[in-house]
Write a protein that holds these residues in place. Structure first.
Motif, short mmCIF file in Angstrom:
data_model
loop_
_atom_site.label_atom_id
_atom_site.label_comp_id
_atom_site.label_asym_id
_atom_site.label_seq_id
_atom_site.Cartn_x
_atom_site.Cartn_y
_atom_site.Cartn_z
N THR A 159 10.92 3.64 -1.20
CA THR A 159 11.22 4.73 -0.28
C THR A 159 12.18 5.73 -0.92
OG1 THR A 159 10.82 3.33 1.64
CG2 THR A 159 12.17 5.29 2.00
N THR B 21 0.87 -1.16 0.00
CA THR B 21 0.00 0.00 0.00
C THR B 21 0.91 1.22 0.00
OG1 THR B 21 -1.73 -1.16 1.20
CG2 THR B 21 -1.79 1.25 1.27
N ILE B 22 0.66 2.12 -0.93
CA ILE B 22 1.48 3.32 -1.07
C ILE B 22 0.55 4.53 -0.98
CG2 ILE B 22 3.12 4.56 -2.53
CD1 ILE B 22 3.78 1.83 -3.80
N PRO B 23 0.42 5.09 0.23
CA PRO B 23 -0.57 6.15 0.46
C PRO B 23 -0.46 7.35 -0.47
CG PRO B 23 0.31 5.35 2.54
CD PRO B 23 1.13 4.72 1.44
N ASN B 24 0.75 7.72 -0.89
CA ASN B 24 0.87 8.93 -1.72
C ASN B 24 0.94 8.63 -3.22
OD1 ASN B 24 3.47 7.90 -1.57
ND2 ASN B 24 4.47 9.86 -1.26
N MET B 25 0.57 7.42 -3.64
CA MET B 25 0.45 7.10 -5.07
C MET B 25 -1.02 7.34 -5.44
SD MET B 25 1.13 3.58 -7.24
CE MET B 25 -0.23 2.68 -6.48
N ALA B 26 -1.27 8.49 -6.08
CA ALA B 26 -2.66 8.86 -6.31
C ALA B 26 -3.01 9.14 -7.77
CB ALA B 26 -3.00 10.09 -5.47
N CYS B 27 -2.03 8.98 -8.68
CA CYS B 27 -2.32 9.30 -10.09
C CYS B 27 -1.47 8.42 -11.00
CB CYS B 27 -2.04 10.77 -10.36
SG CYS B 27 -0.29 11.21 -10.26
N CYS C 274 2.27 9.04 -10.68
CA CYS C 274 2.82 8.37 -9.49
C CYS C 274 3.02 6.89 -9.77
CB CYS C 274 1.89 8.54 -8.30
SG CYS C 274 1.62 10.22 -7.75
N TYR D 97 8.11 7.13 -2.40
CA TYR D 97 6.84 6.44 -2.27
C TYR D 97 6.95 5.31 -1.22
CZ TYR D 97 5.53 8.93 -6.45
OH TYR D 97 5.26 9.93 -7.36
N PRO E 42 -3.66 3.10 -8.65
CA PRO E 42 -3.62 4.35 -7.88
C PRO E 42 -4.92 4.66 -7.15
CG PRO E 42 -2.81 4.69 -10.12
CD PRO E 42 -3.36 3.31 -10.06
N HIS F 16 -4.40 2.97 -4.05
CA HIS F 16 -3.03 3.16 -3.53
C HIS F 16 -2.30 1.83 -3.32
CE1 HIS F 16 -4.39 7.25 -2.83
NE2 HIS F 16 -5.42 6.75 -2.16
#
Length: 63
Positions: free
Chosen positions: A56, A5-11, A14, A60, A35, A38
Motif C-alpha cells: 500500500t 491480487t494487485i489490480p494496478n500491477m500491469a507491467c 510495476c 500497490y 503482471p 495481477h
C-alpha cells in the motif's frame, strides 16, 4: 506463503516496484510476480499485515 491480487500491477516496471516494496520488509523473501493476472506470491516469515502495508505504501494496494 501469501498470494495477493494487485489490480494496478500491469507491467514489468510495476512488478519490479512491487518486488522492491516486499523486499523492504524481508530481503530474503521468495517473490514471484505475474503482471498478466495481477498476482504476486510471497514466501516469507513476515506477517501478512506488514507485507500488505508495504504494498500500500508503494502505491500497490493488494486485495
Amino acid at each position: 506463503m501469501y498470494q495477493f491480487t494487485i489490480p494496478n500491477m500491469a507491467c514489468g516496471g510495476c512488478a519490479r516496484s512491487v518486488t522492491k516494496a516486499l523486499q523492504g520488509v524481508d530481503a530474503d523473501a521468495k517473490i514471484e510476480t505475474d503482471p498478466a493476472v495481477h498476482r504476486v506470491s510471497v514466501e516469507s516469515p513476515a506477517s501478512e499485515a506488514a507485507l500488505r502495508a508495504a504494498l500500500t505504501a508503494a502505491g500497490y494496494p493488494a486485495s
